[in-house]
Design a protein around this motif. Structure first.
Motif, PDB file in Angstrom:
ATOM      1  N   ILE A  61      -6.520   7.199   7.793  1.00 33.46           N
ATOM      2  CA  ILE A  61      -7.426   7.881   7.117  1.00 33.46           C
ATOM      3  C   ILE A  61      -6.740   8.938   6.244  1.00 33.46           C
ATOM      4  CG2 ILE A  61      -7.959   9.856   8.937  1.00 33.46           C
ATOM      5  CD1 ILE A  61     -10.851   9.707   7.997  1.00 33.46           C
ATOM      6  N   ASP A  62      -5.362   9.666   6.791  1.00 31.87           N
ATOM      7  CA  ASP A  62      -4.861  10.602   6.054  1.00 31.87           C
ATOM      8  C   ASP A  62      -3.229  10.300   6.316  1.00 31.87           C
ATOM      9  OD1 ASP A  62      -4.215  11.496   8.611  1.00 31.87           O
ATOM     10  OD2 ASP A  62      -5.828  12.783   8.736  1.00 31.87           O
ATOM     11  N   SER A  63      -2.456  11.427   5.654  1.00 31.66           N
ATOM     12  CA  SER A  63      -1.097  11.295   5.878  1.00 31.66           C
ATOM     13  C   SER A  63      -0.643  12.205   6.878  1.00 31.66           C
ATOM     14  CB  SER A  63      -0.444  11.577   4.510  1.00 31.66           C
ATOM     15  OG  SER A  63      -0.783  12.670   3.753  1.00 31.66           O
ATOM     16  N   ASN A  64      -1.379  12.705   8.031  1.00 33.69           N
ATOM     17  CA  ASN A  64      -0.847  13.649   8.587  1.00 33.69           C
ATOM     18  C   ASN A  64       0.235  13.136   9.660  1.00 33.69           C
ATOM     19  OD1 ASN A  64      -2.496  15.534   7.716  1.00 33.69           O
ATOM     20  ND2 ASN A  64      -4.277  15.293   9.470  1.00 33.69           N
ATOM     21  N   HIS A  65       0.399  12.006   9.955  1.00 31.46           N
ATOM     22  CA  HIS A  65       1.403  11.662  10.551  1.00 31.46           C
ATOM     23  C   HIS A  65       2.876  11.793   9.838  1.00 31.46           C
ATOM     24  CE1 HIS A  65       0.628   8.333   8.166  1.00 31.46           C
ATOM     25  NE2 HIS A  65       1.615   7.554   8.336  1.00 31.46           N
ATOM     26  N   ILE A  66       2.873  11.853   8.462  1.00 36.57           N
ATOM     27  CA  ILE A  66       4.036  11.815   7.777  1.00 36.57           C
ATOM     28  C   ILE A  66       4.163  13.458   7.608  1.00 36.57           C
ATOM     29  CG2 ILE A  66       5.043  11.704   5.612  1.00 36.57           C
ATOM     30  CD1 ILE A  66       4.777   9.194   6.970  1.00 36.57           C
ATOM     31  N   GLU A  67       3.200  14.175   7.660  1.00 31.29           N
ATOM     32  CA  GLU A  67       3.187  15.536   7.486  1.00 31.29           C
ATOM     33  C   GLU A  67       3.902  16.286   8.773  1.00 31.29           C
ATOM     34  OE1 GLU A  67       2.187  17.627   4.650  1.00 31.29           O
ATOM     35  OE2 GLU A  67       1.461  15.934   3.760  1.00 31.29           O
ATOM     36  N   VAL A  86       0.888  -1.217   0.079  1.00 28.23           N
ATOM     37  CA  VAL A  86      -0.174   0.041   0.084  1.00 28.23           C
ATOM     38  C   VAL A  86       0.865   1.201  -0.176  1.00 28.23           C
ATOM     39  CG1 VAL A  86      -1.705   1.261   1.177  1.00 28.23           C
ATOM     40  CG2 VAL A  86      -1.752  -1.244   1.372  1.00 28.23           C
ATOM     41  N   LEU A  87       0.666   2.049  -0.965  1.00 29.14           N
ATOM     42  CA  LEU A  87       1.498   3.581  -1.085  1.00 29.14           C
ATOM     43  C   LEU A  87       0.367   4.342  -0.444  1.00 29.14           C
ATOM     44  CD1 LEU A  87       3.792   5.258  -2.113  1.00 29.14           C
ATOM     45  CD2 LEU A  87       2.865   5.221  -4.229  1.00 29.14           C
ATOM     46  N   LEU A  88       0.683   5.339   0.545  1.00 31.82           N
ATOM     47  CA  LEU A  88      -0.294   6.266   1.178  1.00 31.82           C
ATOM     48  C   LEU A  88       0.562   7.629   0.716  1.00 31.82           C
ATOM     49  CD1 LEU A  88      -2.426   7.394   2.798  1.00 31.82           C
ATOM     50  CD2 LEU A  88      -0.879   7.243   4.763  1.00 31.82           C
ATOM     51  N   SER A  89      -0.379   8.546  -0.126  1.00 33.26           N
ATOM     52  CA  SER A  89       0.320   9.847  -0.513  1.00 33.26           C
ATOM     53  C   SER A  89      -0.937  10.667  -0.481  1.00 33.26           C
ATOM     54  CB  SER A  89       0.843   9.586  -1.974  1.00 33.26           C
ATOM     55  OG  SER A  89      -0.266   9.594  -3.052  1.00 33.26           O
ATOM     56  N   ASP A  90      -0.307  12.026  -0.817  1.00 38.01           N
ATOM     57  CA  ASP A  90      -1.185  13.150  -1.212  1.00 38.01           C
ATOM     58  C   ASP A  90      -1.824  13.008  -2.523  1.00 38.01           C
ATOM     59  OD1 ASP A  90       0.873  13.663  -2.748  1.00 38.01           O
ATOM     60  OD2 ASP A  90       1.781  15.437  -1.520  1.00 38.01           O
ATOM     61  N   GLY A  91      -2.294  13.735  -2.993  1.00 35.78           N
ATOM     62  CA  GLY A  91      -2.893  13.632  -4.094  1.00 35.78           C
ATOM     63  C   GLY A  91      -2.026  14.213  -5.566  1.00 35.78           C
ATOM     64  N   VAL A 101      -1.358  -1.158  -4.300  1.00 32.49           N
ATOM     65  CA  VAL A 101      -2.405  -0.353  -3.743  1.00 32.49           C
ATOM     66  C   VAL A 101      -2.237   1.143  -3.451  1.00 32.49           C
ATOM     67  CG1 VAL A 101      -4.337  -0.384  -2.015  1.00 32.49           C
ATOM     68  CG2 VAL A 101      -3.269  -2.602  -2.878  1.00 32.49           C
ATOM     69  N   HIS A 102      -2.854   2.075  -4.170  1.00 29.77           N
ATOM     70  CA  HIS A 102      -2.577   3.719  -3.858  1.00 29.77           C
ATOM     71  C   HIS A 102      -3.780   4.014  -2.874  1.00 29.77           C
ATOM     72  CE1 HIS A 102      -1.950   7.751  -5.731  1.00 29.77           C
ATOM     73  NE2 HIS A 102      -1.366   7.387  -4.532  1.00 29.77           N
ATOM     74  N   ALA A 103      -3.338   4.464  -1.638  1.00 21.72           N
ATOM     75  CA  ALA A 103      -4.197   5.081  -0.781  1.00 21.72           C
ATOM     76  C   ALA A 103      -4.085   6.476  -0.851  1.00 21.72           C
ATOM     77  CB  ALA A 103      -4.093   4.501   0.520  1.00 21.72           C
ATOM     78  N   GLN A 104      -4.985   7.425  -0.675  1.00 23.09           N
ATOM     79  CA  GLN A 104      -4.808   8.760  -0.595  1.00 23.09           C
ATOM     80  C   GLN A 104      -5.253   9.416   0.577  1.00 23.09           C
ATOM     81  OE1 GLN A 104      -4.868  11.157  -4.097  1.00 23.09           O
ATOM     82  NE2 GLN A 104      -4.585   9.630  -5.562  1.00 23.09           N
ATOM     83  N   CYS A 105      -5.245  10.651   0.735  1.00 18.03           N
ATOM     84  CA  CYS A 105      -5.261  11.515   2.115  1.00 18.03           C
ATOM     85  C   CYS A 105      -6.386  12.286   2.384  1.00 18.03           C
ATOM     86  CB  CYS A 105      -4.086  12.150   2.248  1.00 18.03           C
ATOM     87  SG  CYS A 105      -4.244  13.402   3.503  1.00 18.03           S
ATOM     88  N   TRP A 106      -7.498  12.006   3.185  1.00 13.46           N
ATOM     89  CA  TRP A 106      -8.634  12.802   3.127  1.00 13.46           C
ATOM     90  C   TRP A 106      -8.180  14.307   3.628  1.00 13.46           C
ATOM     91  CZ3 TRP A 106     -13.318  12.562   1.646  1.00 13.46           C
ATOM     92  CH2 TRP A 106     -13.722  11.269   1.134  1.00 13.46           C
ATOM     93  N   ALA A 107      -7.114  14.402   4.547  1.00 10.88           N
ATOM     94  CA  ALA A 107      -6.814  15.769   4.968  1.00 10.88           C
ATOM     95  C   ALA A 107      -6.378  16.870   3.722  1.00 10.88           C
ATOM     96  CB  ALA A 107      -5.549  15.706   5.890  1.00 10.88           C
ATOM     97  N   HIS A 108      -5.803  16.067   2.776  1.00 10.64           N
ATOM     98  CA  HIS A 108      -5.796  16.892   1.610  1.00 10.64           C
ATOM     99  C   HIS A 108      -6.815  17.329   0.773  1.00 10.64           C
ATOM    100  CE1 HIS A 108      -1.295  15.751   2.045  1.00 10.64           C
ATOM    101  NE2 HIS A 108      -0.994  17.099   1.545  1.00 10.64           N
TER     102      HIS A 108
END
Length: 219
Positions: free
Chosen positions: A150-156, A21-26, A41-48
């Motif tokens: 649900i988002d990538s905020n932990h990376i941000e 799973v690759l989690l990223s922004d848009g 599998v590409h997952a994206q961020c709800w915060a963005h």
């Protein structure tokens, strides 16, 4: 990297095994990378995604307020999951029971808004709708995989010191120095994400690096 091209993602991540799973922004380069890697599998961020609606608040305040209200409910359920300390299958079932119907309703609402002929393509609210509509699949990966946030905020949060210190990073002397700085920053952020104290890690590694065999570098 010197640019934001897809080639740099390919160089950094290489060939990932199916099911990863690759989690990223848009950013579109990640979507291109996913298409070239079968089984990824590409997952994206709800915060963005939420941020796109915030940009349109001045143009469509009522409709933006409704979008933000619905997204806020997803996060409320995530808070409940944390409070209940749910993991694995229990977390997945809780999301499917409580969040999935809300997400389904949200995308139905988005499609209804996009049918409004009064909304011009240049309208920021229209762009926000198109942003989430075009990422419908990746934005729902977290509903099926309990390990996906649900988002990538932990990376941000981990990389926040880098843009904050951008003026300092101008003085790396050479491009090579800037590249090494980026490697060190990535290393420190990775330590924190894995629950490792960066100071303890560096003290341990720097004390042993001169005598450790190169063939055993993976250790």
């Amino acid at each position: 990297a010197a640019t934001r091209g897809t080639v740099h993602i390919e160089e950094l991540l290489g060939k990932l095994p199916p099911g990863t799973v690759l989690l990223s922004d848009g950013y579109a380069a990640y979507a291109r990378f996913q298409k070239e890697n079968e089984g990824l599998v590409h997952a994206q961020c709800w915060a963005h995604s939420r941020r796109e609606f915030v940009k349109a608040e001045a143009h469509e305040p009522e409709r933006v307020a409704e979008a933000l209200r619905q997204i806020r409910e997803f996060y409320r359920i995530e808070e409940e999951i944390q409070e209940k300390q749910l993991t694995g299958q229990a977390k997945r079932e809780y999301r499917r029971r409580h969040t999935l119907p809300l997400v389904t309703a949200f995308f139905h609402w988005v499609e209804q808004q996009l049918q409004d002929i009064a909304l011009l393509p240049s309208n920021l609210f229209t762009k926000a709708l198109a942003y989430v509509h075009g990422r419908k699949g990746p934005l729902q990966v977290f509903l099926e995989d309990p390990d996906v946030p649900i988002d990538s905020n932990h990376i941000e949060r981990q990389i926040r010191p880098i843009p904050l210190g951008r003026k300092n990073w101008l003085f790396c002397w050479t491009e090579l120095g800037a590249e090494y700085l980026g490697i060190i920053q990535s290393l420190l952020s990775t330590c924190r994400l894995q629950g490792v104290d960066p100071y303890d890690y560096l003290v341990d590694v720097l004390q042993r690096v001169a005598t450790h065999p190169a063939k055993d570098v993976a250790q």
